[in-house]
Write an enzyme that holds these catalytic residues in place. Sequence first.
Site, mmCIF file in Angstrom:
data_model
loop_
_atom_site.group_PDB
_atom_site.id
_atom_site.type_symbol
_atom_site.label_atom_id
_atom_site.label_comp_id
_atom_site.label_asym_id
_atom_site.label_seq_id
_atom_site.Cartn_x
_atom_site.Cartn_y
_atom_site.Cartn_z
ATOM 1 N N ARG A 4 0.818 -1.227 0.000
ATOM 2 C CA ARG A 4 0.000 0.000 0.000
ATOM 3 C C ARG A 4 0.856 1.283 0.000
ATOM 4 O O ARG A 4 0.484 2.291 0.602
ATOM 5 C CB ARG A 4 -0.929 0.031 1.222
ATOM 6 N N SER A 30 -10.665 -0.070 3.382
ATOM 7 C CA SER A 30 -9.896 -0.238 4.615
ATOM 8 C C SER A 30 -9.374 1.118 5.071
ATOM 9 O O SER A 30 -8.730 1.820 4.288
ATOM 10 C CB SER A 30 -8.679 -1.142 4.373
ATOM 11 N N GLU A 52 -4.724 4.119 5.887
ATOM 12 C CA GLU A 52 -4.467 3.798 4.476
ATOM 13 C C GLU A 52 -4.831 4.968 3.560
ATOM 14 O O GLU A 52 -4.076 5.318 2.665
ATOM 15 C CB GLU A 52 -5.240 2.541 4.084
#
Length: 344
Positions: A160, A234, A330
Amino acid sequence: MKQSRNVSLQRFNTFGVPATASRVAQLSRVEDLARCTFMPGRDLVLGGGSNLLLTGDIEGTVFLNRMAGMRLLEDSHEGALVECASGELWHSMVLWSLAHGLCGLENLSLIPGLVGAAPIQNIGAYGVELSDVLVSVRCWDWLAGKPVEFTAEDCRLGYRTSRFKTDDANRFLVTSIRMNLARRFQPRLEYAGIEEQLGAMGVSEVTADLVSRAVIALRKRKLPDPALVGNAGSFFKNPAVTADLADTLKADFPTLPAYPAGDGRYKLSAAWMIDHCGWKGHRAGDAGVSDQHALVLVNHGTASGRELLELARRVAASVQDRFGVALEPEPVIVGAPWQESPDS
Ligand code: EPU
């Protein structure tokens, strides 16, 4: 280039939080960029708005990415080199590649957002990441005022993350990406849930299309739909910890999911820890933790970005207290730091 003033950004972010931009400019061609300037902290590039939390108004210009186009650059019996403009919807591109008999993106079906966001955070799901197929990324360099191309390796993709999210945050605007996709299907079914879903669908011979359909069904079942309740997928990354800390935690919490991160560390399930702290389904006004998936923060209606950020900080603090593990967000948080400074 179409431009407007004092524009509400509420429908341009999937959290659906209110914020206004002084100016919005729609970018539909790379050539438009030569006439634009970008000041980090003042201006903002907005793709699908599915991975950001706006905590205030934007005083500068919001650039809406509308650059379109997908094509096969090279095609053979083995596979194809595919180029896709950054303003295309990621999922439309996945379906387009499958319709052309190309494999490799099926596990990444139904990820919200635009193609341009994919290399920024190396999108991933169900055991596959963009880094598995990415060849290169073309960008506009705001600082130098010219186009630049990076090989996949130059993008420094990680879990990520990439150079575009770290050292070079806000320096480049992704204009297109190139990927190598295969004609021969190589199933990636290890991730929990895929095989069960294919079984439930009565599949005996697995194809890339069927994996895509299984992933779509799984995502629809597990994740709240941003069209129905505001969210950005998320909200936290799964934290990577040392093997020692993972062992200690596994001794205390035997059901805590932990997977090797590939670098000697272990990735822990943030959802499990948040769930274990009792947050699932929690509400503070209209800001909440999804009752479907503990890793997803939701806006039940009128929550502000600040309220969602406040809730996210409380969730992270309780995980820190209980497990001694720091969670990191995130999505990109615009207009406020993740960590509150002690004197604020
Ligand atoms: N779990 C709970 N409670 C919950 C949900 C999950 O305890 O409410 C536990 C379960 O034990 C489950 C484990 O957490 O087995 C993992 O859950 P899941 O398979 O949903 O995966 P995740 O780690 O929570 C990651 C990605 C998702 C991606 C899925 C599938 C991150 C931050 N998230 O979630 O990506 O779809 O795996 O590959 O890595 C996103 O990035 O926005 C996103 C949705």
